[in-house]
Motif scaffolding. Structure first.
Motif, PDB file in Angstrom:
ATOM      1  N   GLU A 285       0.838  -1.204   0.000  1.00 16.39           N
ATOM      2  CA  GLU A 285       0.000   0.000   0.000  1.00 16.39           C
ATOM      3  C   GLU A 285       0.877   1.261   0.000  1.00 16.39           C
ATOM      4  O   GLU A 285       0.627   2.217  -0.733  1.00 16.39           O
ATOM      5  CB  GLU A 285      -0.909  -0.032   1.228  1.00 16.39           C
ATOM      6  N   ALA A 286       1.943   1.230   0.819  1.00 16.42           N
ATOM      7  CA  ALA A 286       2.822   2.396   0.910  1.00 16.42           C
ATOM      8  C   ALA A 286       3.536   2.664  -0.417  1.00 16.42           C
ATOM      9  O   ALA A 286       3.767   3.813  -0.794  1.00 16.42           O
ATOM     10  CB  ALA A 286       3.851   2.183   2.024  1.00 16.42           C
ATOM     11  N   ALA A 287       3.871   1.588  -1.140  1.00 19.98           N
ATOM     12  CA  ALA A 287       4.582   1.754  -2.418  1.00 19.98           C
ATOM     13  C   ALA A 287       3.633   2.170  -3.536  1.00 19.98           C
ATOM     14  O   ALA A 287       4.089   2.540  -4.619  1.00 19.98           O
ATOM     15  CB  ALA A 287       5.281   0.444  -2.787  1.00 19.98           C
ATOM     16  N   SER A 288       2.325   2.106  -3.270  1.00 12.17           N
ATOM     17  CA  SER A 288       1.343   2.359  -4.337  1.00 12.17           C
ATOM     18  C   SER A 288       0.658   3.720  -4.219  1.00 12.17           C
ATOM     19  O   SER A 288      -0.283   3.980  -4.978  1.00 12.17           O
ATOM     20  CB  SER A 288       0.256   1.269  -4.312  1.00 12.17           C
ATOM     21  N   ASP A 294       4.334  11.581  -1.771  1.00 13.37           N
ATOM     22  CA  ASP A 294       3.899  10.890  -0.547  1.00 13.37           C
ATOM     23  C   ASP A 294       4.684   9.607  -0.289  1.00 13.37           C
ATOM     24  O   ASP A 294       4.474   8.945   0.722  1.00 13.37           O
ATOM     25  CB  ASP A 294       2.403  10.536  -0.639  1.00 13.37           C
ATOM     26  N   LEU A 295       5.582   9.238  -1.220  1.00 12.61           N
ATOM     27  CA  LEU A 295       6.270   7.954  -1.064  1.00 12.61           C
ATOM     28  C   LEU A 295       7.235   7.960   0.125  1.00 12.61           C
ATOM     29  O   LEU A 295       7.346   6.955   0.834  1.00 12.61           O
ATOM     30  CB  LEU A 295       7.009   7.595  -2.354  1.00 12.61           C
ATOM     31  N   TYR A 296       7.931   9.080   0.338  1.00 11.39           N
ATOM     32  CA  TYR A 296       8.824   9.138   1.503  1.00 11.39           C
ATOM     33  C   TYR A 296       8.027   9.009   2.808  1.00 11.39           C
ATOM     34  O   TYR A 296       8.310   8.104   3.615  1.00 11.39           O
ATOM     35  CB  TYR A 296       9.687  10.405   1.450  1.00 11.39           C
ATOM     36  N   PRO A 297       7.002   9.855   3.030  1.00 12.89           N
ATOM     37  CA  PRO A 297       6.246   9.666   4.282  1.00 12.89           C
ATOM     38  C   PRO A 297       5.559   8.307   4.375  1.00 12.89           C
ATOM     39  O   PRO A 297       5.450   7.752   5.468  1.00 12.89           O
ATOM     40  CB  PRO A 297       5.220  10.810   4.287  1.00 12.89           C
ATOM     41  N   SER A 298       5.135   7.747   3.245  1.00 19.63           N
ATOM     42  CA  SER A 298       4.438   6.459   3.353  1.00 19.63           C
ATOM     43  C   SER A 298       5.419   5.347   3.728  1.00 19.63           C
ATOM     44  O   SER A 298       5.074   4.440   4.481  1.00 19.63           O
ATOM     45  CB  SER A 298       3.677   6.127   2.065  1.00 19.63           C
ATOM     46  N   GLN A 299       6.659   5.439   3.225  1.00 19.76           N
ATOM     47  CA  GLN A 299       7.635   4.415   3.650  1.00 19.76           C
ATOM     48  C   GLN A 299       7.986   4.610   5.125  1.00 19.76           C
ATOM     49  O   GLN A 299       8.110   3.645   5.878  1.00 19.76           O
ATOM     50  CB  GLN A 299       8.901   4.458   2.785  1.00 19.76           C
ATOM     51  N   LEU A 300       8.116   5.873   5.511  1.00 13.80           N
ATOM     52  CA  LEU A 300       8.375   6.172   6.929  1.00 13.80           C
ATOM     53  C   LEU A 300       7.276   5.553   7.798  1.00 13.80           C
ATOM     54  O   LEU A 300       7.527   5.048   8.895  1.00 13.80           O
ATOM     55  CB  LEU A 300       8.398   7.702   7.097  1.00 13.80           C
ATOM     56  N   GLY A 301       6.051   5.575   7.276  1.00 15.08           N
ATOM     57  CA  GLY A 301       4.913   5.037   8.026  1.00 15.08           C
ATOM     58  C   GLY A 301       4.927   3.522   8.166  1.00 15.08           C
ATOM     59  O   GLY A 301       4.188   2.968   8.973  1.00 15.08           O
ATOM     60  N   CYS A 302       5.759   2.835   7.378  1.00 13.68           N
ATOM     61  CA  CYS A 302       5.868   1.369   7.515  1.00 13.68           C
ATOM     62  C   CYS A 302       6.749   0.979   8.702  1.00 13.68           C
ATOM     63  O   CYS A 302       6.667  -0.140   9.204  1.00 13.68           O
ATOM     64  CB  CYS A 302       6.492   0.756   6.262  1.00 13.68           C
ATOM     65  N   PHE A 303       7.648   1.902   9.108  1.00 11.33           N
ATOM     66  CA  PHE A 303       8.592   1.545  10.165  1.00 11.33           C
ATOM     67  C   PHE A 303       7.900   1.574  11.517  1.00 11.33           C
ATOM     68  O   PHE A 303       7.027   2.425  11.774  1.00 11.33           O
ATOM     69  CB  PHE A 303       9.798   2.489  10.145  1.00 11.33           C
ATOM     70  N   LEU A 304       8.314   0.667  12.394  1.00 17.33           N
ATOM     71  CA  LEU A 304       7.678   0.537  13.700  1.00 17.33           C
ATOM     72  C   LEU A 304       8.631   0.991  14.793  1.00 17.33           C
ATOM     73  O   LEU A 304       9.845   0.774  14.704  1.00 17.33           O
ATOM     74  CB  LEU A 304       7.285  -0.925  13.922  1.00 17.33           C
ATOM     75  N   ASP A 305       8.053   1.604  15.822  1.00 13.76           N
ATOM     76  CA  ASP A 305       8.841   2.121  16.938  1.00 13.76           C
ATOM     77  C   ASP A 305       9.229   0.960  17.859  1.00 13.76           C
ATOM     78  O   ASP A 305       8.365   0.371  18.513  1.00 13.76           O
ATOM     79  CB  ASP A 305       8.003   3.164  17.696  1.00 13.76           C
ATOM     80  N   PRO A 306      10.513   0.621  17.921  1.00 12.86           N
ATOM     81  CA  PRO A 306      10.906  -0.541  18.737  1.00 12.86           C
ATOM     82  C   PRO A 306      10.791  -0.285  20.236  1.00 12.86           C
ATOM     83  O   PRO A 306      10.985  -1.208  21.037  1.00 12.86           O
ATOM     84  CB  PRO A 306      12.371  -0.762  18.330  1.00 12.86           C
TER      85      PRO A 306
END
Ligand code: SF4
Ligand code: SF4
Length: 506
Positions: A285-288, A294-306
């Motif tokens: 979804e983030a890549a699409s 919006d691709l930079y923020p959407s990839q950022l949104g895939c990362f999870l806070d450890p």
């Protein structure tokens, strides 16, 4: 939420001195053998410039990466499976040797073996591929190093061509009027790798345990679809074995808790390695997303806070070990990408979700301020110059944020604030919290960022999970690393890229 872990890299471009040590040590370790003479898994480009292979960023020509269809799904730019199979024997979207370069050496033996005579012996250049003499050498992997030949070559940089319409004559390539910086490149070990999807044989795969993308040498049939599919042109064809090869992220070293060779040997200490946790369910979804900005923020949104207990619980449920979660919590890469948001992805518009990110260089701006006779470390001067010096910002935006200048300006402001704030600290002056507040951070956060970017020690820059170290013996039995480790005494000609076929993803 489906939590997965990935080894990722960040490079701080302000600290790259363009020494090419990383390229040379990588070549010695991995591609110092027949069939890979022209191959540089790691290369360092001077920008603006054409890169290696020449004009690799021109996707109109090479058709690499993904594109979004009108219905919102992704498809390979190279076309349908049928079209790609139709091109199998004459693929027009494949770089030729002249796009890379004709590798060469010199007839050094002439210098010592020539009989005594009146003429001085010479060492002519000869092709490393054919052994035939070369009349001229016209290009190399590093031909336009330090803007060499820039007035002629740099205008052919695809990014320069793209932004020329907007900035016109303001891009100049005369000495003293140009900006430049170095871009070291390796495979991006993408979350959505176009190379893997391009492979008709299923030989390319992304490892489930650490996200490293590899080629199974037994399964590879040499179709080279992956070379076309990779928009970064980081898969290479070994003309001797007839198989594809690529950067392995030095997985035999990573498996035992060591950094990659390029990181270990980086003279500028500008590389960082660490674990990123991400939600695999969000990647497609983030890549699409429709808007490339919006691709930079959407990839950022895939990362999870450890540090988030819910993420930790989900990670454990997904089978990620305690050691990997702990490494993710100490990850310098997570701090640079997510906590301080000073690192950006390379060409997110290719939609492969790359995992080698870059801290953009502030130095072209600082140098321009200093050259104009002003204080290049003063926050006010720097903030003003970032806004005024449009060319580097626009260029960096085309490189790192699909042309959106806003995130690039935000990063450069943060870097400028760190510089100005820390100068006061280092001169023993009173801390000026307004500098930190101007970029939405606190003084201690800027000091932490400074520690990370400027003075981080080896163990702070490379946080590779120690679990791998604990498993080293088992791994050594599973794969005979003592014979095969590329950093050791591996025999020339040995194919090293297929050490863990049993560890591939489902
Ligand atoms: S950068 Fe690496 S992982 Fe990404 S598409 Fe290219 S070869 Fe595949
Ligand atoms: S070794 Fe480090 S400083 Fe030198 S060119 Fe490579 S990335 Fe840049």
């Amino acid at each position: 939420m489906r939590v997965m872990a990935q080894i990722a890299m960040v490079m701080n471009l302000d600290k790259c001195i363009g020494c090419h040590t990383c390229s040379v040590t990588c070549k010695q370790a991995w591609t110092n053998r027949q069939g890979t003479e022209y191959v540089w898994f790691n290369n360092v480009e001077t920008l603006p410039g054409q890169g290696y292979p020449r004009r690799w960023e021109d996707q109109e020509k090479w058709r690499g990466g993904w594109e979004r269809t009108r219905s919102g799904t992704l498809r390979l730019r190279a076309g349908s499976r049928l079209k790609r199979l139709g091109n199998i024997f004459a693929n027009p979207e494949l770089p030729g040797i002249d796009d890379y370069y004709q590798p060469w050496t010199y007839e050094y033996k002439n210098l010592i073996d020539a009989p005594a005579g009146d003429d001085l012996p010479v060492a002519r250049p000869v092709s490393s591929l054919t052994g035939e003499p070369l009349d001229t050498i016209e290009w190399g992997p590093n031909w336009d190093d330090n803007l060499g030949g820039a007035p002629r070559n740099a205008p052919r940089d695809p990014i320069v061509e793209k932004i020329r319409d907007e900035v016109g004559e303001r891009i100049r390539f005369e000495f003293e009027q140009s900006f430049m910086f170095y871009l070291p490149r390796v495979c991006e070990h993408c979350l959505n790798p176009a190379c893997v999807s391009s492979c008709p044989s299923g030989a390319m795969y992304k490892r489930e345990e650490d996200g490293i993308v590899l080629v199974d040498q037994d399964d590879c049939r040499g179709w080279r679809m992956c070379v076309t599919g990779c928009p970064y042109k980081k898969v290479y064809f070994n003309h001797s074995t007839g198989k594809a090869e690529k950067c392995t992220f030095c997985f035999p070293r990573i498996e035992v808790g060591l950094p990659t060779v390029c990181s270990e040997t980086c003279v500028g200490r500008m590389r960082y390695l660490g674990v990123m946790l991400y939600d695999a369910d969000k990647v497609t979804e983030a890549a699409s997303v429709e808007d490339e900005h919006d691709l930079y923020p959407s990839q950022l949104g895939c990362f999870l806070d450890p540090h988030d207990p819910a993420v930790v619980a989900a990670a454990k449920a997904s089978g990620i070990t305690h050691e990997w979660i702990e490494a993710a919590r100490r990850s310098p890469v997570y701090d640079l990408i997510a906590t301080y948001q000073v690192a950006l992805p390379l060409h997110p518009e290719y939609r492969t979700m790359p995992m080698v990110w870059y801290v953009p260089p502030l130095s072209p701006v600082v140098e321009a301020v200093a050259a104009s006779g002003h204080d290049g470390e003063d926050a006010g001067n720097l903030f003003g110059a970032i806004d005024a010096l449009r060319i580097p910002v626009e260029y960096l935006a085309e490189l790192l944020t699909a042309g959106d200048t806003v995130p690039v300006e935000a990063v450069l402001h943060r870097m400028a604030a760190m510089r100005a704030y820390m100068r006061r600290v280092n001169l023993g002056e009173e801390r000026d919290e307004s500098i930190a507040a101007a970029v939405g951070l606190t003084g201690p956060e800027l000091e932490d960022l400074f520690r990370l970017l400027a003075i981080a020690k080896y163990e702070d820059r490379y946080v590779v999970p120690s679990a791998a170290r604990a498993d080293a013996d088992a791994l050594a039995e599973a794969h005979p690393l003592d014979d095969a480790c590329p950093v050791g005494e591996a025999a020339p000609g040995r194919v090293l890229l297929n050490l863990s076929p049993t560890r591939r993803s489902a």
